[in-house]
Design a protein around this motif. Sequence first.
Motif, PDB file in Angstrom:
ATOM      1  N   GLN A   1       0.829  -1.204   0.000  1.00 19.13           N
ATOM      2  CA  GLN A   1       0.000   0.000   0.000  1.00 19.13           C
ATOM      3  C   GLN A   1       0.865   1.257   0.000  1.00 19.13           C
ATOM      4  O   GLN A   1       0.596   2.208  -0.736  1.00 19.13           O
ATOM      5  N   GLU A   2       1.908   1.227   0.813  1.00 15.94           N
ATOM      6  CA  GLU A   2       2.810   2.377   0.908  1.00 15.94           C
ATOM      7  C   GLU A   2       3.475   2.684  -0.434  1.00 15.94           C
ATOM      8  O   GLU A   2       3.499   3.835  -0.885  1.00 15.94           O
ATOM      9  N   LYS A   3       3.987   1.650  -1.084  1.00 14.14           N
ATOM     10  CA  LYS A   3       4.673   1.850  -2.367  1.00 14.14           C
ATOM     11  C   LYS A   3       3.689   2.257  -3.463  1.00 14.14           C
ATOM     12  O   LYS A   3       4.005   3.097  -4.299  1.00 14.14           O
ATOM     13  N   SER A   4       2.507   1.669  -3.449  1.00 17.17           N
ATOM     14  CA  SER A   4       1.506   2.033  -4.451  1.00 17.17           C
ATOM     15  C   SER A   4       1.135   3.510  -4.340  1.00 17.17           C
ATOM     16  O   SER A   4       1.068   4.222  -5.348  1.00 17.17           O
ATOM     17  N   ARG A   5       0.908   3.965  -3.115  1.00 19.87           N
ATOM     18  CA  ARG A   5       0.601   5.388  -2.914  1.00 19.87           C
ATOM     19  C   ARG A   5       1.768   6.271  -3.331  1.00 19.87           C
ATOM     20  O   ARG A   5       1.582   7.309  -3.953  1.00 19.87           O
ATOM     21  N   LEU A   6       2.971   5.848  -2.954  1.00 20.38           N
ATOM     22  CA  LEU A   6       4.165   6.623  -3.272  1.00 20.38           C
ATOM     23  C   LEU A   6       4.329   6.771  -4.782  1.00 20.38           C
ATOM     24  O   LEU A   6       4.528   7.885  -5.282  1.00 20.38           O
ATOM     25  N   TYR A   7       4.241   5.653  -5.512  1.00 29.55           N
ATOM     26  CA  TYR A   7       4.437   5.708  -6.963  1.00 29.55           C
ATOM     27  C   TYR A   7       3.366   6.541  -7.655  1.00 29.55           C
ATOM     28  O   TYR A   7       3.674   7.343  -8.536  1.00 29.55           O
ATOM     29  N   THR A   8       2.110   6.351  -7.263  1.00 28.33           N
ATOM     30  CA  THR A   8       1.057   7.131  -7.912  1.00 28.33           C
ATOM     31  C   THR A   8       1.180   8.611  -7.573  1.00 28.33           C
ATOM     32  O   THR A   8       1.035   9.464  -8.443  1.00 28.33           O
ATOM     33  N   SER A   9       1.469   8.920  -6.308  1.00 27.30           N
ATOM     34  CA  SER A   9       1.626  10.329  -5.911  1.00 27.30           C
ATOM     35  C   SER A   9       2.809  10.974  -6.612  1.00 27.30           C
ATOM     36  O   SER A   9       2.713  12.103  -7.096  1.00 27.30           O
ATOM     37  N   LEU A  10       3.934  10.246  -6.672  1.00 31.55           N
ATOM     38  CA  LEU A  10       5.106  10.795  -7.361  1.00 31.55           C
ATOM     39  C   LEU A  10       4.833  11.019  -8.839  1.00 31.55           C
ATOM     40  O   LEU A  10       5.306  11.998  -9.422  1.00 31.55           O
ATOM     41  N   GLY A  11       4.091  10.101  -9.444  1.00 29.60           N
ATOM     42  CA  GLY A  11       3.746  10.275 -10.855  1.00 29.60           C
ATOM     43  C   GLY A  11       2.930  11.536 -11.086  1.00 29.60           C
ATOM     44  O   GLY A  11       3.230  12.350 -11.961  1.00 29.60           O
ATOM     45  N   ILE A  12       1.900  11.710 -10.281  1.00 32.89           N
ATOM     46  CA  ILE A  12       1.035  12.885 -10.429  1.00 32.89           C
ATOM     47  C   ILE A  12       1.792  14.164 -10.104  1.00 32.89           C
ATOM     48  O   ILE A  12       1.764  15.139 -10.862  1.00 32.89           O
ATOM     49  N   MET A  13       2.506  14.157  -8.971  1.00 34.10           N
ATOM     50  CA  MET A  13       3.247  15.352  -8.565  1.00 34.10           C
ATOM     51  C   MET A  13       4.384  15.670  -9.537  1.00 34.10           C
ATOM     52  O   MET A  13       4.661  16.840  -9.812  1.00 34.10           O
ATOM     53  N   GLY A  14       5.020  14.628 -10.056  1.00 33.57           N
ATOM     54  CA  GLY A  14       6.074  14.844 -11.036  1.00 33.57           C
ATOM     55  C   GLY A  14       5.519  15.480 -12.303  1.00 33.57           C
ATOM     56  O   GLY A  14       6.151  16.387 -12.881  1.00 33.57           O
ATOM     57  N   GLY A  15       4.343  15.046 -12.721  1.00 34.78           N
ATOM     58  CA  GLY A  15       3.704  15.651 -13.895  1.00 34.78           C
ATOM     59  C   GLY A  15       3.357  17.111 -13.650  1.00 34.78           C
ATOM     60  O   GLY A  15       3.570  17.970 -14.508  1.00 34.78           O
ATOM     61  N   LEU A  16       2.821  17.395 -12.472  1.00 33.31           N
ATOM     62  CA  LEU A  16       2.495  18.792 -12.124  1.00 33.31           C
ATOM     63  C   LEU A  16       3.766  19.641 -12.070  1.00 33.31           C
ATOM     64  O   LEU A  16       3.787  20.769 -12.571  1.00 33.31           O
ATOM     65  N   PHE A  17       4.821  19.096 -11.469  1.00 32.28           N
ATOM     66  CA  PHE A  17       6.080  19.834 -11.361  1.00 32.28           C
ATOM     67  C   PHE A  17       6.639  20.132 -12.750  1.00 32.28           C
ATOM     68  O   PHE A  17       7.071  21.257 -13.027  1.00 32.28           O
ATOM     69  N   LEU A  18       6.660  19.122 -13.613  1.00 35.80           N
ATOM     70  CA  LEU A  18       7.169  19.343 -14.978  1.00 35.80           C
ATOM     71  C   LEU A  18       6.342  20.395 -15.724  1.00 35.80           C
ATOM     72  O   LEU A  18       6.895  21.221 -16.462  1.00 35.80           O
ATOM     73  N   THR A  19       5.045  20.359 -15.507  1.00 38.53           N
ATOM     74  CA  THR A  19       4.182  21.336 -16.154  1.00 38.53           C
ATOM     75  C   THR A  19       4.501  22.744 -15.670  1.00 38.53           C
ATOM     76  O   THR A  19       4.617  23.690 -16.471  1.00 38.53           O
ATOM     77  N   ILE A  20       4.701  22.893 -14.370  1.00 42.44           N
ATOM     78  CA  ILE A  20       5.042  24.221 -13.810  1.00 42.44           C
ATOM     79  C   ILE A  20       6.400  24.688 -14.325  1.00 42.44           C
ATOM     80  O   ILE A  20       6.557  25.854 -14.711  1.00 42.44           O
ATOM     81  N   VAL A  21       7.352  23.769 -14.386  1.00 43.57           N
ATOM     82  CA  VAL A  21       8.693  24.133 -14.864  1.00 43.57           C
ATOM     83  C   VAL A  21       8.658  24.543 -16.332  1.00 43.57           C
ATOM     84  O   VAL A  21       9.336  25.475 -16.755  1.00 43.57           O
ATOM     85  N   MET A  22       7.817  23.882 -17.114  1.00 37.59           N
ATOM     86  CA  MET A  22       7.748  24.186 -18.548  1.00 37.59           C
ATOM     87  C   MET A  22       7.094  25.547 -18.818  1.00 37.59           C
ATOM     88  O   MET A  22       7.346  26.157 -19.844  1.00 37.59           O
ATOM     89  N   TYR A  23       6.254  26.014 -17.936  1.00 35.43           N
ATOM     90  CA  TYR A  23       5.575  27.297 -18.164  1.00 35.43           C
ATOM     91  C   TYR A  23       6.451  28.462 -17.836  1.00 35.43           C
ATOM     92  O   TYR A  23       7.234  28.770 -17.233  1.00 35.43           O
TER      93      TYR A  23
END
Length: 176
Positions: free
Chosen positions: A154-176
């Motif tokens: 459960q811990e790893k599943s949450r971590l991977y999904t959260s990192l994926g979403i947050m990483g996408g948001l971070f990349l989007t912010i960096v690109m703007y």
Amino acid sequence: MDNTWLRIIGALLVIISCSGLGFFMAAQWNEHLRTVEKLRKMIFLLKGEIVYANSPLTEAFERTGRKAGGEIGILFESVSERLSGQQGETFYTVWQEEIDKLPREVCLSKEDKQNLKGLGEHLGYLDMDMQERNILLYLEQLDLTIGYLRKHKQEKSRLYTSLGIMGGLFLTIVMY
């Protein structure tokens, strides 16, 4: 105006793809757990064939592979085929080569494969009691691995999904 829509669509695509990667990594963790659990079940079947049915290795591996099916079942069946068409190779050599041929789709870590190879090191030439002890030792290793994977699932599943979403948001912010 068109440029703004392209940027929004691009940002959405980045977020979706990074989120997808996170979900994929979480699914890989779950698949690893299922594969190790199936391997454990197969080793129990193999133990029964060797210890209780007193089958030779070729028959034991063939029956176990047929009962289990899937990629790991194919591993056991191919080991049986190579042993029955013996060309002077030791069991351990055949076992190692067949484990190395496992496709990437089989979710086993390098450590899992090394432990599985270690199982074959003492099968076939020791007496029945020693073979049973070797199998029981390997089953204990599998139990520890399964316990670890379940504990952190459960811990790893949450971590991977959260990192994926947050990483996408971070990349989007960096690109703007």
